[in-house]
Design a protein around this motif. Sequence first.
Motif, mmCIF file in Angstrom:
data_model
loop_
_atom_site.group_PDB
_atom_site.id
_atom_site.type_symbol
_atom_site.label_atom_id
_atom_site.label_comp_id
_atom_site.label_asym_id
_atom_site.label_seq_id
_atom_site.Cartn_x
_atom_site.Cartn_y
_atom_site.Cartn_z
ATOM 1 N N ASN A 1 -15.170 9.333 -15.057
ATOM 2 C CA ASN A 1 -15.627 9.832 -13.754
ATOM 3 C C ASN A 1 -15.048 9.367 -12.985
ATOM 4 O OD1 ASN A 1 -17.887 8.827 -12.819
ATOM 5 N ND2 ASN A 1 -18.639 9.744 -14.842
ATOM 6 N N TRP A 2 -15.555 10.414 -11.868
ATOM 7 C CA TRP A 2 -15.471 9.914 -10.522
ATOM 8 C C TRP A 2 -16.150 9.157 -10.029
ATOM 9 C CZ3 TRP A 2 -10.979 11.697 -8.323
ATOM 10 C CH2 TRP A 2 -11.321 11.924 -6.746
ATOM 11 N N ASP A 3 -17.377 8.784 -10.036
ATOM 12 C CA ASP A 3 -18.249 8.073 -10.074
ATOM 13 C C ASP A 3 -18.190 6.750 -10.304
ATOM 14 O OD1 ASP A 3 -19.804 9.800 -8.181
ATOM 15 O OD2 ASP A 3 -21.331 10.138 -9.659
ATOM 16 N N GLU A 4 -17.802 7.166 -11.853
ATOM 17 C CA GLU A 4 -17.211 5.465 -12.382
ATOM 18 C C GLU A 4 -15.831 4.769 -12.194
ATOM 19 O OE1 GLU A 4 -19.017 6.216 -17.216
ATOM 20 O OE2 GLU A 4 -16.655 6.634 -16.788
ATOM 21 N N LEU A 5 -14.847 4.979 -11.632
ATOM 22 C CA LEU A 5 -14.220 5.082 -10.835
ATOM 23 C C LEU A 5 -13.845 4.780 -9.698
ATOM 24 C CD1 LEU A 5 -10.376 4.438 -11.195
ATOM 25 C CD2 LEU A 5 -10.553 6.941 -10.229
ATOM 26 N N TYR A 6 -14.841 5.110 -9.026
ATOM 27 C CA TYR A 6 -15.268 4.594 -7.408
ATOM 28 C C TYR A 6 -15.792 3.021 -7.546
ATOM 29 C CZ TYR A 6 -17.282 5.547 -2.724
ATOM 30 O OH TYR A 6 -17.200 3.857 -1.508
ATOM 31 N N ALA A 7 -17.019 3.475 -7.943
ATOM 32 C CA ALA A 7 -17.585 2.059 -8.181
ATOM 33 C C ALA A 7 -16.658 0.890 -8.794
ATOM 34 C CB ALA A 7 -18.208 1.970 -9.010
ATOM 35 N N GLU A 8 -15.858 1.409 -9.580
ATOM 36 C CA GLU A 8 -14.914 0.065 -10.295
ATOM 37 C C GLU A 8 -14.504 -0.523 -9.375
ATOM 38 O OE1 GLU A 8 -11.296 -1.023 -13.223
ATOM 39 O OE2 GLU A 8 -12.946 0.669 -14.143
ATOM 40 N N CYS A 9 -13.459 0.615 -8.352
ATOM 41 C CA CYS A 9 -12.382 0.255 -7.721
ATOM 42 C C CYS A 9 -13.057 -0.525 -6.379
ATOM 43 C CB CYS A 9 -12.386 1.528 -6.970
ATOM 44 S SG CYS A 9 -10.456 1.473 -6.233
ATOM 45 N N GLN B 1 -7.343 8.800 -10.857
ATOM 46 C CA GLN B 1 -7.542 9.900 -9.544
ATOM 47 C C GLN B 1 -6.574 11.423 -9.817
ATOM 48 O OE1 GLN B 1 -6.814 7.471 -6.430
ATOM 49 N NE2 GLN B 1 -8.850 7.638 -5.480
ATOM 50 N N VAL B 2 -5.446 11.732 -10.135
ATOM 51 C CA VAL B 2 -4.568 12.402 -10.641
ATOM 52 C C VAL B 2 -4.959 13.447 -12.085
ATOM 53 C CG1 VAL B 2 -2.702 12.615 -11.725
ATOM 54 C CG2 VAL B 2 -2.186 11.652 -9.570
ATOM 55 N N ALA B 3 -5.771 11.979 -12.912
ATOM 56 C CA ALA B 3 -5.761 13.282 -13.566
ATOM 57 C C ALA B 3 -7.804 13.661 -13.731
ATOM 58 C CB ALA B 3 -6.225 11.835 -15.365
ATOM 59 N N LEU B 4 -7.897 13.329 -13.020
ATOM 60 C CA LEU B 4 -9.191 13.579 -12.897
ATOM 61 C C LEU B 4 -8.970 15.268 -11.687
ATOM 62 C CD1 LEU B 4 -11.778 10.963 -11.983
ATOM 63 C CD2 LEU B 4 -12.187 12.079 -13.554
#
Length: 190
Positions: free
Chosen positions: A3-11, A108-111
Motif C-alpha cells: 500500500n502507499w504507506d508501506e511503499l513510501y517507508a520501504e523506498c 506506484q503505477v499499480a496504486l
Amino acid sequence: MKNWDELYAECMDCRRCSLADTRHNVVFGEGARDAEAMFIGEGPGEQEDLTGRPFVGRAGQLLDDMLEMIDLRREKVFIGNMVKCRPPGNRDPLNIEQEACIGYLRNQVALIRPKIIVCLGRIAAIRLMKDDFKITREHGQWMEKAGVWMMAMFHPSALLRDPSKRPESFVDLKTLQAKIREICTHTYND
C-alpha cells in the motif's frame, strides 16, 4: 503489492544500489494518488536531491510552465522518476540502478492506476515504452500499453539546453491536452 504507506517507508530506507550512498534525500514523487496522468522522468537532479521533491529546479519550473500552458496543475497529476535517488553529476541512471528501483515505480503505477503516462525524456521512454525508442522521431506519438496511453516528450532540461525544441514540445503538449480531455474524467475538475 504494497500500500502507499508501506511503499513510501520501504523506498525511504532503500539501499538496493549505490545511489543510496551519495543521496541527500529519496525523491519518492508527488501529486494526486488518484492521478489520471503521470509524468515520469529518469532521476532526480541536484535540487530534487536536496529537497526530496521531484522537478523543483530549473527543469521543474519549466515543467510547471508547460503544465500551466495546457491548464494542468501539479496537484492534479503525479510527478516522479524511474530512479528515486540522484545519480552523481546528474548522469543517466545505470541499468543496475534502474533495475533496483523499477519495482517502486511499478507499485506506484499499480496504486495510482493512471490512464496516461508521459515519459519525460529518452531514458524514461526507452525503459517504459520500448527499448529502441528514438525521442527525436517519436516524441508526441501515442502508444497503448497494458491499457495505459503513453507518450514521450523532450525532458524539460533538454528544452533548457536546446530551446529550438520548444515549438515541437508545445505541439506535444497540445496533443496531451486533447488526450486528457478525451479519456480523463477528473484531471481538469477543481
